[in-house]
Motif scaffolding. Sequence first.
Motif, PDB file in Angstrom:
ATOM      1  N   LYS A  35       0.800  -1.219   0.000  1.00  0.00           N
ATOM      2  CA  LYS A  35       0.000   0.000   0.000  1.00  0.00           C
ATOM      3  C   LYS A  35       0.838   1.277   0.000  1.00  0.00           C
ATOM      4  O   LYS A  35       0.408   2.309  -0.518  1.00  0.00           O
ATOM      5  CB  LYS A  35      -0.975   0.006   1.179  1.00  0.00           C
ATOM      6  N   HIS A  36       2.047   1.219   0.555  1.00  0.00           N
ATOM      7  CA  HIS A  36       2.884   2.423   0.607  1.00  0.00           C
ATOM      8  C   HIS A  36       3.784   2.563  -0.612  1.00  0.00           C
ATOM      9  O   HIS A  36       4.415   3.608  -0.780  1.00  0.00           O
ATOM     10  CB  HIS A  36       3.738   2.408   1.874  1.00  0.00           C
ATOM     11  N   LYS A  37       3.874   1.520  -1.433  1.00  0.00           N
ATOM     12  CA  LYS A  37       4.777   1.609  -2.582  1.00  0.00           C
ATOM     13  C   LYS A  37       4.077   1.522  -3.925  1.00  0.00           C
ATOM     14  O   LYS A  37       4.718   1.714  -4.966  1.00  0.00           O
ATOM     15  CB  LYS A  37       5.854   0.524  -2.502  1.00  0.00           C
ATOM     16  N   GLY A  67     -12.594  -3.349   2.869  1.00  0.00           N
ATOM     17  CA  GLY A  67     -11.972  -2.333   3.708  1.00  0.00           C
ATOM     18  C   GLY A  67     -10.572  -1.976   3.236  1.00  0.00           C
ATOM     19  O   GLY A  67     -10.166  -0.807   3.252  1.00  0.00           O
ATOM     20  N   LYS A  68      -9.823  -2.991   2.798  1.00  0.00           N
ATOM     21  CA  LYS A  68      -8.467  -2.724   2.316  1.00  0.00           C
ATOM     22  C   LYS A  68      -8.496  -1.947   1.007  1.00  0.00           C
ATOM     23  O   LYS A  68      -7.669  -1.048   0.798  1.00  0.00           O
ATOM     24  CB  LYS A  68      -7.706  -4.041   2.146  1.00  0.00           C
ATOM     25  N   LEU A  69      -9.430  -2.272   0.115  1.00  0.00           N
ATOM     26  CA  LEU A  69      -9.563  -1.487  -1.108  1.00  0.00           C
ATOM     27  C   LEU A  69      -9.861  -0.027  -0.779  1.00  0.00           C
ATOM     28  O   LEU A  69      -9.288   0.895  -1.383  1.00  0.00           O
ATOM     29  CB  LEU A  69     -10.675  -2.045  -1.995  1.00  0.00           C
ATOM     30  N   SER A  70     -10.742   0.187   0.183  1.00  0.00           N
ATOM     31  CA  SER A  70     -11.092   1.550   0.579  1.00  0.00           C
ATOM     32  C   SER A  70      -9.889   2.268   1.174  1.00  0.00           C
ATOM     33  O   SER A  70      -9.664   3.459   0.912  1.00  0.00           O
ATOM     34  CB  SER A  70     -12.234   1.519   1.597  1.00  0.00           C
ATOM     35  N   GLU A  71      -9.103   1.549   1.977  1.00  0.00           N
ATOM     36  CA  GLU A  71      -7.903   2.155   2.555  1.00  0.00           C
ATOM     37  C   GLU A  71      -6.915   2.573   1.464  1.00  0.00           C
ATOM     38  O   GLU A  71      -6.342   3.665   1.500  1.00  0.00           O
ATOM     39  CB  GLU A  71      -7.226   1.182   3.516  1.00  0.00           C
ATOM     40  N   LEU A  72      -6.722   1.699   0.473  1.00  0.00           N
ATOM     41  CA  LEU A  72      -5.805   2.022  -0.617  1.00  0.00           C
ATOM     42  C   LEU A  72      -6.256   3.265  -1.377  1.00  0.00           C
ATOM     43  O   LEU A  72      -5.456   4.176  -1.636  1.00  0.00           O
ATOM     44  CB  LEU A  72      -5.708   0.843  -1.575  1.00  0.00           C
ATOM     45  N   THR A  73      -7.528   3.326  -1.729  1.00  0.00           N
ATOM     46  CA  THR A  73      -8.002   4.483  -2.492  1.00  0.00           C
ATOM     47  C   THR A  73      -7.984   5.747  -1.641  1.00  0.00           C
ATOM     48  O   THR A  73      -7.703   6.828  -2.149  1.00  0.00           O
ATOM     49  CB  THR A  73      -9.407   4.237  -3.068  1.00  0.00           C
ATOM     50  N   ASP A  74      -8.257   5.611  -0.340  1.00  0.00           N
ATOM     51  CA  ASP A  74      -8.175   6.775   0.553  1.00  0.00           C
ATOM     52  C   ASP A  74      -6.756   7.311   0.635  1.00  0.00           C
ATOM     53  O   ASP A  74      -6.544   8.514   0.861  1.00  0.00           O
ATOM     54  CB  ASP A  74      -8.662   6.410   1.955  1.00  0.00           C
ATOM     55  N   MET A  75      -5.776   6.429   0.465  1.00  0.00           N
ATOM     56  CA  MET A  75      -4.364   6.832   0.498  1.00  0.00           C
ATOM     57  C   MET A  75      -3.897   7.416  -0.824  1.00  0.00           C
ATOM     58  O   MET A  75      -2.758   7.870  -0.935  1.00  0.00           O
ATOM     59  CB  MET A  75      -3.491   5.622   0.845  1.00  0.00           C
ATOM     60  N   TRP A  89     -21.705  -8.820 -12.342  1.00  0.00           N
ATOM     61  CA  TRP A  89     -22.828  -8.005 -11.868  1.00  0.00           C
ATOM     62  C   TRP A  89     -22.403  -6.966 -10.840  1.00  0.00           C
ATOM     63  O   TRP A  89     -23.108  -6.711  -9.872  1.00  0.00           O
ATOM     64  CB  TRP A  89     -23.899  -8.929 -11.311  1.00  0.00           C
ATOM     65  N   ALA A  90     -21.238  -6.385 -11.043  1.00  0.00           N
ATOM     66  CA  ALA A  90     -20.829  -5.226 -10.249  1.00  0.00           C
ATOM     67  C   ALA A  90     -21.352  -3.977 -10.957  1.00  0.00           C
ATOM     68  O   ALA A  90     -21.147  -3.823 -12.161  1.00  0.00           O
ATOM     69  CB  ALA A  90     -19.306  -5.186 -10.118  1.00  0.00           C
ATOM     70  N   TYR A  91     -21.993  -3.112 -10.212  1.00  0.00           N
ATOM     71  CA  TYR A  91     -22.574  -1.922 -10.816  1.00  0.00           C
ATOM     72  C   TYR A  91     -21.897  -0.662 -10.277  1.00  0.00           C
ATOM     73  O   TYR A  91     -20.872  -0.254 -10.798  1.00  0.00           O
ATOM     74  CB  TYR A  91     -24.089  -1.921 -10.608  1.00  0.00           C
ATOM     75  N   ASP A  92     -22.404  -0.059  -9.202  1.00  0.00           N
ATOM     76  CA  ASP A  92     -21.759   1.174  -8.737  1.00  0.00           C
ATOM     77  C   ASP A  92     -21.330   1.125  -7.267  1.00  0.00           C
ATOM     78  O   ASP A  92     -20.731   2.068  -6.770  1.00  0.00           O
ATOM     79  CB  ASP A  92     -22.679   2.373  -8.958  1.00  0.00           C
ATOM     80  N   TYR A  93     -21.622   0.023  -6.573  1.00  0.00           N
ATOM     81  CA  TYR A  93     -21.304  -0.039  -5.137  1.00  0.00           C
ATOM     82  C   TYR A  93     -19.802   0.080  -4.895  1.00  0.00           C
ATOM     83  O   TYR A  93     -19.359   0.850  -4.032  1.00  0.00           O
ATOM     84  CB  TYR A  93     -21.825  -1.345  -4.550  1.00  0.00           C
ATOM     85  N   LEU A  94     -19.010  -0.666  -5.625  1.00  0.00           N
ATOM     86  CA  LEU A  94     -17.563  -0.660  -5.401  1.00  0.00           C
ATOM     87  C   LEU A  94     -16.960   0.696  -5.734  1.00  0.00           C
ATOM     88  O   LEU A  94     -15.999   1.132  -5.093  1.00  0.00           O
ATOM     89  CB  LEU A  94     -16.893  -1.758  -6.226  1.00  0.00           C
ATOM     90  N   GLU A  95     -17.527   1.363  -6.722  1.00  0.00           N
ATOM     91  CA  GLU A  95     -17.052   2.711  -7.050  1.00  0.00           C
ATOM     92  C   GLU A  95     -17.399   3.706  -5.947  1.00  0.00           C
ATOM     93  O   GLU A  95     -16.550   4.474  -5.489  1.00  0.00           O
ATOM     94  CB  GLU A  95     -17.663   3.172  -8.370  1.00  0.00           C
ATOM     95  N   LYS A  96     -18.666   3.680  -5.518  1.00  0.00           N
ATOM     96  CA  LYS A  96     -19.122   4.673  -4.545  1.00  0.00           C
ATOM     97  C   LYS A  96     -18.565   4.425  -3.149  1.00  0.00           C
ATOM     98  O   LYS A  96     -18.178   5.356  -2.440  1.00  0.00           O
ATOM     99  CB  LYS A  96     -20.651   4.690  -4.501  1.00  0.00           C
ATOM    100  N   GLU A  97     -18.533   3.163  -2.717  1.00  0.00           N
ATOM    101  CA  GLU A  97     -18.145   2.859  -1.347  1.00  0.00           C
ATOM    102  C   GLU A  97     -16.650   2.643  -1.183  1.00  0.00           C
ATOM    103  O   GLU A  97     -16.096   2.958  -0.133  1.00  0.00           O
ATOM    104  CB  GLU A  97     -18.900   1.618  -0.859  1.00  0.00           C
ATOM    105  N   CYS A  98     -15.995   2.097  -2.190  1.00  0.00           N
ATOM    106  CA  CYS A  98     -14.568   1.758  -2.062  1.00  0.00           C
ATOM    107  C   CYS A  98     -13.667   2.653  -2.899  1.00  0.00           C
ATOM    108  O   CYS A  98     -12.443   2.599  -2.740  1.00  0.00           O
ATOM    109  CB  CYS A  98     -14.339   0.297  -2.451  1.00  0.00           C
TER     110      CYS A  98
END
Length: 254
Positions: A35-37, A67-75, A89-98
């Motif tokens: 995550k740091h590199k 949660g880890k995906l969200s942490e990475l994008t937050d960083m 069948w992924a729509y917009d949840y992963l984009e909006k939440e993560c």
Amino acid sequence: MKPVYFLSDAHLGSLAIEHSRMHERRLVRFLDSIKHKAAAVYLLGDMFDFWYEYRYVVPKGYTRFLGKLSELTDMGVEVHFFIGNHDIWAYDYLEKECGVVLHKQPLTTEIYGKTFLLAHGDGLGDPDRKFKLIRATFHNNLCQRLFSAVHPRWGMWFGLTWAKHSRLKRRDGEEPPYMGENREHLVLYTKEYLKNHPDINYFIYGHRHIELDLMLSRTARIMILGDWITQFTYAVYDGEHMFLGEYVEGESKM
């Protein structure tokens, strides 16, 4: 210059994989270790064994991974999520939440001055008519709307059971081994595609659950990423070199 990582085919939640919680944790530990590199992480499909987003409901579980995906994008790490044939069948949840960037089609993009074609790989050059029919049905908008009317209790059970049956019907639950340069569908497809797109330097796929690193020309290279069920493999590009690596607890092998 921070490296870019590519991985695929974790099939999280699979009923055919023992110790599913340990399986998820191993993937999360790898993501935590980079995550740091990492400048970006490209997840090239089938990260879930079955994923279906209803309008107000998403599948149970996967909290550590999400949660880890969200942490990475937050960083500030770019995370690109490609749908595969198990998580269409992924729509917009992963984009909006993560905060991930969702891709539903193959992507041609430039990374550090090189041109990449990135895709899960399903439907590219595979002549199996039965698979083509199933894939077309799963991608059909009307069929997706009809499935949305099924209660999640039964919809998720059906999807996970179908996926389990699909894996276990194979010998030892594994994909067929590498069939050779002149028989491997993704290689044959890529050779044809390259004729009209000679500017592409790297073709990177998942889907086949095999490791492959093959030069197609002086400037073009195809890589198939293996999986995160038994192989725990990934690719990394540092702006100059591309490597296939294997994650081993406590270290990464290249």
